[in-house]
Write a protein that holds these residues in place. Structure first.
Motif, short mmCIF file in Angstrom:
data_model
loop_
_atom_site.label_atom_id
_atom_site.label_comp_id
_atom_site.label_asym_id
_atom_site.label_seq_id
_atom_site.Cartn_x
_atom_site.Cartn_y
_atom_site.Cartn_z
N ARG A 175 0.96 -1.20 0.07
CA ARG A 175 -0.02 -0.14 -0.12
C ARG A 175 0.85 1.29 0.00
O ARG A 175 2.12 1.24 0.32
CB ARG A 175 -1.00 0.00 1.07
CG ARG A 175 -0.17 0.18 2.44
CD ARG A 175 -1.24 -0.01 3.69
NE ARG A 175 -0.75 0.32 5.13
CZ ARG A 175 -1.29 0.01 6.17
NH1 ARG A 175 -2.69 -0.13 5.99
NH2 ARG A 175 -0.79 0.41 7.44
N ALA A 207 0.22 5.21 0.83
CA ALA A 207 -0.46 6.53 1.11
C ALA A 207 0.12 7.66 0.81
O ALA A 207 1.21 7.83 0.40
CB ALA A 207 -0.58 6.51 2.82
N LYS A 239 3.89 9.04 1.30
CA LYS A 239 4.39 7.95 1.92
C LYS A 239 5.29 7.08 0.88
O LYS A 239 4.47 7.08 -0.36
CB LYS A 239 3.43 7.47 2.84
CG LYS A 239 3.40 8.31 4.08
CD LYS A 239 2.52 7.41 5.36
CE LYS A 239 2.09 8.42 6.55
NZ LYS A 239 1.64 7.61 7.38
N SER A 254 1.42 -2.86 11.87
CA SER A 254 0.27 -1.89 11.63
C SER A 254 -0.82 -2.87 11.28
O SER A 254 -2.14 -2.35 11.71
CB SER A 254 0.46 -0.72 11.17
OG SER A 254 0.56 -1.22 9.64
N LYS A 287 -8.93 1.38 10.02
CA LYS A 287 -8.57 2.39 10.75
C LYS A 287 -8.22 3.74 9.76
O LYS A 287 -7.97 3.35 8.68
CB LYS A 287 -7.22 2.25 11.70
CG LYS A 287 -7.56 1.24 12.52
CD LYS A 287 -6.18 0.98 13.36
CE LYS A 287 -6.02 0.07 14.10
NZ LYS A 287 -4.97 -0.11 15.06
N PHE A 288 -8.35 4.94 10.10
CA PHE A 288 -8.20 6.00 9.19
C PHE A 288 -6.71 5.88 8.65
O PHE A 288 -6.62 6.12 7.38
CB PHE A 288 -8.04 7.34 10.05
CG PHE A 288 -9.36 7.73 10.48
CD1 PHE A 288 -9.64 7.77 11.98
CD2 PHE A 288 -10.56 7.95 9.64
CE1 PHE A 288 -10.82 8.27 12.67
CE2 PHE A 288 -11.82 8.48 10.14
CZ PHE A 288 -11.92 8.47 11.49
N GLU A 289 -5.74 5.44 9.32
CA GLU A 289 -4.39 5.12 8.80
C GLU A 289 -4.12 4.26 7.76
O GLU A 289 -3.11 3.97 7.10
CB GLU A 289 -3.28 5.31 10.02
CG GLU A 289 -3.75 4.04 10.73
CD GLU A 289 -4.51 4.57 12.08
OE1 GLU A 289 -5.38 5.49 12.06
OE2 GLU A 289 -4.35 4.18 13.23
N ASP A 290 -5.41 3.31 7.66
CA ASP A 290 -5.20 2.65 6.55
C ASP A 290 -5.57 2.90 5.10
O ASP A 290 -5.29 2.32 4.13
CB ASP A 290 -6.07 1.14 6.79
CG ASP A 290 -5.96 0.21 8.01
OD1 ASP A 290 -6.76 0.07 8.87
OD2 ASP A 290 -4.51 0.25 8.19
N THR A 291 -6.08 4.00 5.30
CA THR A 291 -6.10 4.76 3.85
C THR A 291 -5.09 4.76 3.07
O THR A 291 -4.03 5.23 3.34
CB THR A 291 -6.75 6.29 4.32
OG1 THR A 291 -8.01 6.15 4.89
CG2 THR A 291 -6.98 6.81 2.61
N ALA A 292 -5.34 4.24 1.87
CA ALA A 292 -4.03 4.30 0.79
C ALA A 292 -4.45 3.59 -0.66
O ALA A 292 -5.55 3.17 -0.46
CB ALA A 292 -3.10 3.24 1.61
N THR A 328 -10.41 4.01 1.26
CA THR A 328 -10.53 5.21 1.99
C THR A 328 -11.38 4.92 3.27
O THR A 328 -12.35 4.43 3.05
CB THR A 328 -11.03 6.42 1.20
OG1 THR A 328 -10.21 6.66 -0.15
CG2 THR A 328 -11.01 7.39 2.12
N SER A 359 -12.90 6.46 6.25
CA SER A 359 -13.49 7.78 6.52
C SER A 359 -15.00 7.83 7.09
O SER A 359 -15.75 6.96 6.70
CB SER A 359 -13.35 8.84 5.53
OG SER A 359 -13.90 10.14 5.67
#
Length: 124
Positions: free
Chosen positions: A40, A42, A45, A65, A89-94, A121, A123
């Motif tokens: 992935r 993001a 990143k 993670s 989670k939000f941080e999995d957005t990619a 996404t 959200s």
């Protein structure tokens, strides 16, 4: 021509689930997939390895993670791989990419194919 075709991305709320799919298409009979990987990337990143799975079905290389939340699987006969993502989670957005390493049946030459990427996404 062999391609990897991904599907299953989309918009999901935190805590939700998605299942990504990746299939070998084209001259799939000419390919022998050894290892599947999911990566992935993001925004802003570098691309990171999320999970890998051997031909024997041994999953490995889970990113810290995602351990306990994501599961990689494969079907050798269908030449497909899946990434089941739970408790997102939000941080999995990619953008998620599948990657297949293997050999062509005719020549034994190695290959390293990539999917086109699918957006996930998370959200509210």
């Amino acid at each position: 021509q062999v391609q990897l075709v991904e599907s299953g991305g989309g918009l999901v709320q935190p805590g939700g689930s998605l299942r990504l799919s990746c299939a070998v298409s084209g001259s799939s009979d000419s390919t022998f997939v050894r290892n599947w990987y999911w990566y992935r990337q993001a925004p802003g990143k570098e691309r990171e390895l999320v999970a890998g799975i051997s031909r024997a079905g041994v999953a490995s290389d889970y990113a810290d993670s995602v351990k306990g939340r994501f599961t990689i699987s494969r079907d050798n006969g269908k030449k497909m791989s899946w990434l089941q993502m739970n408790s997102l989670k939000f941080e999995d957005t990619a953008v998620y990419f599948c990657n297949a390493h293997g050999q062509t049946v005719a020549t034994g030459a190695s290959f390293d194919y990539w999917g086109q990427g699918t957006q996930v996404t998370v959200s509210s």
